[in-house]
Design a protein around this motif. Structure first.
Motif, PDB file in Angstrom:
ATOM      1  N   VAL A  61      35.409  40.169  33.074  1.00  0.00           N
ATOM      2  CA  VAL A  61      35.381  40.136  34.545  1.00  0.00           C
ATOM      3  C   VAL A  61      35.638  38.714  35.029  1.00  0.00           C
ATOM      4  CG1 VAL A  61      33.957  40.555  36.586  1.00  0.00           C
ATOM      5  CG2 VAL A  61      33.783  42.091  34.625  1.00  0.00           C
ATOM      6  N   LEU A  62      35.038  37.753  34.357  1.00  0.00           N
ATOM      7  CA  LEU A  62      35.220  36.343  34.722  1.00  0.00           C
ATOM      8  C   LEU A  62      36.675  35.918  34.539  1.00  0.00           C
ATOM      9  CD1 LEU A  62      33.497  33.868  35.602  1.00  0.00           C
ATOM     10  CD2 LEU A  62      33.422  33.214  33.200  1.00  0.00           C
ATOM     11  N   ILE A  63      37.261  36.329  33.421  1.00  0.00           N
ATOM     12  CA  ILE A  63      38.679  36.010  33.168  1.00  0.00           C
ATOM     13  C   ILE A  63      39.550  36.649  34.254  1.00  0.00           C
ATOM     14  CG2 ILE A  63      40.624  36.448  31.596  1.00  0.00           C
ATOM     15  CD1 ILE A  63      38.677  36.191  29.262  1.00  0.00           C
ATOM     16  N   GLY A  64      39.240  37.892  34.604  1.00  0.00           N
ATOM     17  CA  GLY A  64      40.029  38.604  35.617  1.00  0.00           C
ATOM     18  C   GLY A  64      39.921  37.975  36.993  1.00  0.00           C
ATOM     19  N   CYS A  65      38.781  37.377  37.304  1.00  0.00           N
ATOM     20  CA  CYS A  65      38.572  36.784  38.640  1.00  0.00           C
ATOM     21  C   CYS A  65      39.211  35.402  38.760  1.00  0.00           C
ATOM     22  CB  CYS A  65      37.078  36.663  38.933  1.00  0.00           C
ATOM     23  SG  CYS A  65      36.284  38.239  39.221  1.00  0.00           S
ATOM     24  N   THR A  66      39.468  34.761  37.637  1.00  0.00           N
ATOM     25  CA  THR A  66      39.968  33.375  37.664  1.00  0.00           C
ATOM     26  C   THR A  66      41.213  33.186  38.537  1.00  0.00           C
ATOM     27  OG1 THR A  66      39.088  33.112  35.432  1.00  0.00           O
ATOM     28  CG2 THR A  66      40.624  31.415  36.194  1.00  0.00           C
ATOM     29  N   PRO A  67      42.267  33.986  38.345  1.00  0.00           N
ATOM     30  CA  PRO A  67      43.468  33.747  39.160  1.00  0.00           C
ATOM     31  C   PRO A  67      43.246  33.962  40.651  1.00  0.00           C
ATOM     32  CG  PRO A  67      43.714  35.733  37.850  1.00  0.00           C
ATOM     33  CD  PRO A  67      42.494  35.054  37.369  1.00  0.00           C
ATOM     34  N   PHE A  68      42.311  34.831  41.016  1.00  0.00           N
ATOM     35  CA  PHE A  68      42.059  35.047  42.447  1.00  0.00           C
ATOM     36  C   PHE A  68      41.408  33.817  43.069  1.00  0.00           C
ATOM     37  CE2 PHE A  68      42.374  39.296  40.707  1.00  0.00           C
ATOM     38  CZ  PHE A  68      43.297  39.857  41.587  1.00  0.00           C
ATOM     39  N   ILE A  69      40.475  33.228  42.326  1.00  0.00           N
ATOM     40  CA  ILE A  69      39.828  32.003  42.816  1.00  0.00           C
ATOM     41  C   ILE A  69      40.880  30.893  42.913  1.00  0.00           C
ATOM     42  CG2 ILE A  69      38.066  30.268  42.268  1.00  0.00           C
ATOM     43  CD1 ILE A  69      36.649  32.595  40.659  1.00  0.00           C
ATOM     44  N   PHE A  70      41.706  30.805  41.872  1.00  0.00           N
ATOM     45  CA  PHE A  70      42.766  29.793  41.839  1.00  0.00           C
ATOM     46  C   PHE A  70      43.723  29.977  43.024  1.00  0.00           C
ATOM     47  CE2 PHE A  70      47.220  29.105  40.580  1.00  0.00           C
ATOM     48  CZ  PHE A  70      47.208  27.742  40.355  1.00  0.00           C
ATOM     49  N   SER A  71      44.117  31.212  43.284  1.00  0.00           N
ATOM     50  CA  SER A  71      45.096  31.454  44.348  1.00  0.00           C
ATOM     51  C   SER A  71      44.539  31.099  45.720  1.00  0.00           C
ATOM     52  CB  SER A  71      45.575  32.905  44.319  1.00  0.00           C
ATOM     53  OG  SER A  71      44.494  33.771  44.524  1.00  0.00           O
ATOM     54  N   VAL A  72      43.238  31.290  45.920  1.00  0.00           N
ATOM     55  CA  VAL A  72      42.631  30.916  47.209  1.00  0.00           C
ATOM     56  C   VAL A  72      42.711  29.403  47.391  1.00  0.00           C
ATOM     57  CG1 VAL A  72      40.450  30.781  48.489  1.00  0.00           C
ATOM     58  CG2 VAL A  72      41.093  32.912  47.338  1.00  0.00           C
ATOM     59  N   PHE A  73      42.337  28.645  46.360  1.00  0.00           N
ATOM     60  CA  PHE A  73      42.407  27.177  46.431  1.00  0.00           C
ATOM     61  C   PHE A  73      43.844  26.718  46.645  1.00  0.00           C
ATOM     62  CE2 PHE A  73      38.223  27.236  44.238  1.00  0.00           C
ATOM     63  CZ  PHE A  73      37.549  26.383  45.098  1.00  0.00           C
ATOM     64  N   LEU A  74      44.776  27.348  45.939  1.00  0.00           N
ATOM     65  CA  LEU A  74      46.185  26.966  46.036  1.00  0.00           C
ATOM     66  C   LEU A  74      46.716  27.198  47.448  1.00  0.00           C
ATOM     67  CD1 LEU A  74      48.648  25.994  44.346  1.00  0.00           C
ATOM     68  CD2 LEU A  74      49.197  28.397  43.971  1.00  0.00           C
TER      69      LEU A  74
END
Lengths: 210, 110
Positions: B90-103
């Motif tokens: 779940v943590l691995i799956g959430c990583t790109p979403f967190i990244f995309s918000v910051f980006l």
């Protein structure tokens, strides 16, 4: 460590790291990388779109007017096709886990057909947009065309790869190489296919609707 | 009975829960398609809309993003089986979403 419900039904193949089978961990790692690539595309799209003058001193065209009501509805239908193919993929996995390989095979075939249908409609849409709208001079903002074709084209490549991946799964099931004992292969293929569906939901919203 | 337990998500039989999520996704997609029709265009009410505009474009953007997030959540949580996965996945799956918000926030022309 507690195993997941799918793994309780049938233990996954291969070695494990941190309690997760290597194949699944590898696919998730790939999907994270791929999702970040799409995130870069979408963030770039957002930056260009909300920049001054759409980034090219020419107003950003309103998607609803560019694609037209029929175009939006056709793409929405395409979204529906992709969602349906996601459902058929999970049914294929569920059937494979139960050992109903003939049923799993049929659901996988439906998934492949859904993917091909999606690509066909996208090809039709691209042809129409290139011939009748973008090269006709109706769209002045080159950033709009660039981001549209990059995003939908990159996603379309993923769908094409997914169709080939699913075809390999289908042939594996038909030849008996993929069976209940290694159904986790179908689960890993499913992860990729659902990711393609998930990304399209975002692309459809940001490019076609907003 | 352990066999039956493994074939459920949230207490609902696996195949049934898949179809419920499919219906939800279909419903949300239909709502999504009608939102731009019912909103004002960027320069005011659009002439070709079959509906009278009932809300602003800004509100439609917020609604569309919320619906898209809800749909992606449904696909990731149920079809990608995050509902049933280990916290690590779940943590691995959430990583790109967190990244995309910051980006997106970082690139946005404030």
């Amino acid at each position: 460590m507690a195993s997941t419900a799918l793994e309780e039904l049938h233990p996954p193949l291969g070695e494990e790291s941190l309690g997760v089978v290597h194949g699944k961990l590898g696919m998730w790692t790939f999907l994270v990388m791929d999702a970040m690539t799409f995130a870069g595309f979408l963030a770039g799209y957002a930056r260009l779109r909300w920049g001054v003058g759409g980034g090219a001193d020419i107003p950003w065209p309103y998607p609803y007017d560019t694609f037209g009501q029929v175009g939006i509805q056709l793409t929405a239908f395409n979204t529906f096709i992709l969602v349906c193919s996601s459902v058929s993929m999970v049914h294929s996995l569920a059937a494979a886990l139960k050992g109903n390989m003939k049923t799993a095979q049929n659901w996988m075939l439906a998934t492949i057909i859904g993917g091909l249908f999606f690509l066909g409609i996208q090809g039709f849409e691209w042809t129409h947009l290139i011939k009748d709208i973008f090269f006709n001079g109706d769209i002045k903002n080159v950033n709009f065309a660039a981001t549209f074709f990059c995003l939908t084209g990159f996603h379309g490549c993923h769908v094409a790869v997914g169709v080939i991946y699913n075809l390999i799964m289908f042939l594996g099931m038909r030849s008996g190489k993929i069976h209940q004992g290694n159904a986790s292969l179908v689960e890993i293929a499913g992860l990729y296919w659902h990711f393609v569906d998930l990304v399209w939901i975002l692309v459809f919203t940001f490019v076609y609707l907003i | 009975m352990a066999h039956d337990k493994t074939r459920t998500i949230g207490g609902i039989e696996l195949n049934v829960s898949y179809m419920i999520i499919w219906a939800v996704l279909l419903g949300l997609t239909l709502v999504e398609v009608f939102i731009p029709e019912m909103a004002h265009g960027p320069t005011g009410p659009r002439e070709n809309s079959i509906f009278d505009p009932v809300f602003s474009r800004n509100l439609s953007i917020v609604l569309l993003i919320a619906l898209a997030i809800a749909k992606t959540y449904c696909v990731a949580w149920f079809y990608m089986h995050l509902v049933d996965e280990r916290p690590l996945i779940v943590l691995i799956g959430c990583t790109p979403f967190i990244f995309s918000v910051f980006l997106t926030v970082g690139l946005f022309p404030w």
